[in-house]
Design an enzyme around this catalytic site. Structure first.
Site, PDB file in Angstrom:
ATOM      1  N   LYS A  68      23.637  -8.429  10.258  1.00 20.17           N
ATOM      2  CA  LYS A  68      22.419  -9.091  10.882  1.00 20.17           C
ATOM      3  C   LYS A  68      22.398  -9.485  12.110  1.00 20.17           C
ATOM      4  O   LYS A  68      21.585  -9.313  13.127  1.00 20.17           O
ATOM      5  CB  LYS A  68      21.885 -10.270  10.014  1.00 20.17           C
ATOM      6  N   THR A  69      23.748 -10.156  12.750  1.00 18.75           N
ATOM      7  CA  THR A  69      23.755 -10.432  13.931  1.00 18.75           C
ATOM      8  C   THR A  69      23.863  -8.991  15.078  1.00 18.75           C
ATOM      9  O   THR A  69      23.005  -8.965  15.960  1.00 18.75           O
ATOM     10  CB  THR A  69      25.051 -11.319  14.383  1.00 18.75           C
ATOM     11  N   ASP A 113      20.206 -17.682  13.800  1.00 19.20           N
ATOM     12  CA  ASP A 113      21.029 -17.332  12.572  1.00 19.20           C
ATOM     13  C   ASP A 113      20.928 -18.358  11.543  1.00 19.20           C
ATOM     14  O   ASP A 113      20.447 -19.730  12.084  1.00 19.20           O
ATOM     15  CB  ASP A 113      22.454 -17.059  13.056  1.00 19.20           C
ATOM     16  N   THR A 162      20.949 -15.631   4.888  1.00 16.87           N
ATOM     17  CA  THR A 162      21.527 -15.268   3.452  1.00 16.87           C
ATOM     18  C   THR A 162      20.834 -15.708   1.994  1.00 16.87           C
ATOM     19  O   THR A 162      20.987 -15.321   1.177  1.00 16.87           O
ATOM     20  CB  THR A 162      23.101 -15.918   3.372  1.00 16.87           C
ATOM     21  N   ARG A 221      32.248  -6.195   7.559  1.00 17.78           N
ATOM     22  CA  ARG A 221      33.063  -7.289   8.474  1.00 17.78           C
ATOM     23  C   ARG A 221      34.313  -7.386   7.631  1.00 17.78           C
ATOM     24  O   ARG A 221      35.371  -7.301   8.438  1.00 17.78           O
ATOM     25  CB  ARG A 221      32.492  -8.774   8.538  1.00 17.78           C
TER      26      ARG A 221
HETATM   27  N1  LIG Z   1      26.116  -1.046  10.080  1.00 20.94           N
HETATM   28  C1  LIG Z   1      27.394  -1.173  10.870  1.00 20.94           C
HETATM   29  N2  LIG Z   1      28.096  -0.450  11.528  1.00 20.94           N
HETATM   30  C2  LIG Z   1      29.154  -0.719  12.005  1.00 20.94           C
HETATM   31  N3  LIG Z   1      29.766  -1.745  12.134  1.00 20.94           N
HETATM   32  C3  LIG Z   1      29.088  -2.848  11.589  1.00 20.94           C
HETATM   33  C4  LIG Z   1      27.824  -2.504  10.930  1.00 20.94           C
HETATM   34  N4  LIG Z   1      27.422  -3.646  10.555  1.00 20.94           N
HETATM   35  C5  LIG Z   1      28.041  -4.595  10.747  1.00 20.94           C
HETATM   36  N5  LIG Z   1      29.256  -4.211  11.509  1.00 20.94           N
HETATM   37  C6  LIG Z   1      30.517  -4.926  12.113  1.00 20.94           C
HETATM   38  O1  LIG Z   1      30.621  -5.833  11.130  1.00 20.94           O
HETATM   39  C7  LIG Z   1      30.873  -6.935  11.702  1.00 20.94           C
HETATM   40  C8  LIG Z   1      30.177  -8.256  11.247  1.00 20.94           C
HETATM   41  O2  LIG Z   1      28.802  -7.947  11.357  1.00 20.94           O
HETATM   42  P1  LIG Z   1      27.495  -9.195  11.855  1.00 20.94           P
HETATM   43  O3  LIG Z   1      28.451 -10.115  12.704  1.00 20.94           O
HETATM   44  O4  LIG Z   1      26.466  -8.367  12.594  1.00 20.94           O
HETATM   45  O5  LIG Z   1      27.309  -9.453  10.320  1.00 20.94           O
HETATM   46  P2  LIG Z   1      26.145 -10.829   9.876  1.00 20.94           P
HETATM   47  O6  LIG Z   1      25.314 -10.120   8.609  1.00 20.94           O
HETATM   48  O7  LIG Z   1      25.511 -11.224  10.967  1.00 20.94           O
HETATM   49  O8  LIG Z   1      27.209 -11.807   9.471  1.00 20.94           O
HETATM   50  P3  LIG Z   1      26.552 -13.519   9.325  1.00 20.94           P
HETATM   51  O9  LIG Z   1      25.587 -13.464   8.423  1.00 20.94           O
HETATM   52  O10 LIG Z   1      28.232 -14.054   8.685  1.00 20.94           O
HETATM   53  O11 LIG Z   1      26.701 -13.742  10.802  1.00 20.94           O
HETATM   54  C9  LIG Z   1      30.864  -6.596  13.176  1.00 20.94           C
HETATM   55  O12 LIG Z   1      31.905  -6.540  13.707  1.00 20.94           O
HETATM   56  C10 LIG Z   1      30.136  -5.450  13.392  1.00 20.94           C
HETATM   57  O13 LIG Z   1      30.647  -4.794  14.228  1.00 20.94           O
END
Ligand SMILES: Nc1ncnc2c1ncn2[C@@H]1O[C@H](COP(=O)(O)OP(=O)(O)OP(=O)(O)O)[C@@H](O)[C@H]1O
Length: 338
Positions: A68-69, A113, A162, A221
């Site tokens: 998401k981030t 977030d 989430t 992640r």
């Molecule tokens: N589709 C993707 N392709 C490659 N790497 C990804 C992908 N999605 C996530 N990642 C990697 O996974 C890690 C976590 O992603 P991210 O922080 O965007 O998750 P999030 O959904 O925002 O988590 P949270 O809800 O805990 O903040 C990052 O290092 C990112 O590089």
């Protein structure tokens, strides 16, 4: 009561955050998987660019660690706009939000977030701002207080949650597009890992790649985190990052063959040993193992359901036959799955 577990899919440390930063895809074409969301987002951003306006507000919903981030950063990158990062817990008063909104640049992307954790007063201010690009600021106190309207430059909110179900309808309705992020397939995680290994200049055998992907809970992640543990293992033991190194490293960190960690297994064990496999309510189950029900609901449960180890029934959560088999326990004659 046992010690609470960590939220396994949340970033563990500053080191992990830095590591994640280095591995984040920078644009939509580098972003692996989530094909539907990617196509939808691409269309939305291109249409806005053609019309020379800020894109619609975007809500990203799904379990932690699915990107998401990363997607919020990509929206800023693809629109060539600055990105302002904030979060629900940081917006506990309408004033906190007012100061963020009033300092946004025209077209800026505002990432919030955990948007479901904003204070109610801030939520109300946000949906007015999202709709009319205007907020009302209270000046003075008591009977003499007056509200002064403040016009805002157009901007785009990218909210991440989430728990989309916890957002009040008026706020949810202000998002022109809601992306539901799904767990990744193993083949997609292999691509994530392949890219990460290349960036880390780590040579990873094919069976190592497959084995890490299979144990990553459908979550990039976690895939990147396990890769880090395998890299450490290979470095310290001066051994190639092979399938065997993966097995040894992940065994050390309590990650089993399906990718279940200590908390996942504690939930299943608790369900089976204390509640005869269920049905039991999620809150009761969480209390019985000394964990927050929010963590169980947003992190553990979606993965266990997806893996076919846990079922949600109208009367509560139930351990499936596969759960007994996976834990090496005798399967009862009747499992209440109705
Ligand atoms: N589709 C993707 N392709 C490659 N790497 C990804 C992908 N999605 C996530 N990642 C990697 O996974 C890690 C976590 O992603 P991210 O922080 O965007 O998750 P999030 O959904 O925002 O988590 P949270 O809800 O805990 O903040 C990052 O290092 C990112 O590089």
């Amino acid at each position: 009561m046992s010690e609470p577990f960590n939220d396994y899919a949340a970033p563990e440390s500053e080191a992990e955050l830095a590591f994640e930063g280095a591995l984040r895809p920078k644009n939509l074409s580098e972003f692996v998987g989530q094909t539907k969301v990617r196509t939808q987002l691409d269309l939305l951003l291109r249409a806005a660019a053609l019309q020379g306006r800020a894109p619609d507000h975007i809500l990203l919903a799904g379990p932690p660690g699915l990107g998401k981030t990363t997607l919020a950063m990509i929206v800023a990158e693809e629109t060539s706009q600055p990105l302002r990062m904030s979060s629900g817990p940081a917006l506990q008063h309408a004033g906190d939000l007012a100061s963020v909104l009033s300092s946004l640049l025209p077209g800026e992307i505002l990432f919030i977030d955990e948007i479901h954790r904003m204070a109610r007063s801030a939520e109300e201010m946000l949906y007015l701002a999202m709709e009319d690009f205007r907020i009302d600021i209270m000046v003075g106190k008591g009977a003499g207080a007056t509200s002064v309207p403040l016009e805002l430059a157009p901007f785009t909110v990218v909210g991440a949650t989430t728990r989309a179900g916890l957002l009040p309808n008026p706020l949810r309705d202000r998002f022109g597009f809601t992306a539901h992020l799904e767990f990744y397939e193993d083949a997609e995680l292999e691509q994530v890992l392949h890219r990460a290994a290349r960036l880390l200049e780590l040579e990873l055998s094919d069976d190592a790649l497959t084995s890490i992907a299979r144990r990553s809970r459908g979550t990039p992640r976690i895939a990147n985190r396990l890769l880090r543990r395998v890299r450490d293992y290979a470095l310290v033991h001066e051994t190639p990052a092979s399938g065997e190194a993966v097995d040894r490293a992940l065994e050390l960190y309590d990650v089993d063959a399906l990718g279940l960690d200590r908390l996942d297994r504690a939930v299943l064990h608790g369900l089976i040993s204390r509640f005869r496999g269920g049905p039991v309510g999620i809150k009761t189950l969480a209390v019985s193992i000394g964990e927050e029900s929010d963590t169980i609901e947003s992190v553990v449960e979606p993965f266990l359901v997806r893996s076919g180890l846990l079922a949600r029934t109208p009367r509560g959560r139930v351990a499936t036959e596969l759960a007994y088999l996976h834990l090496g326990l005798p399967v009862p004659e009747q499992i209440p799955l109705a």
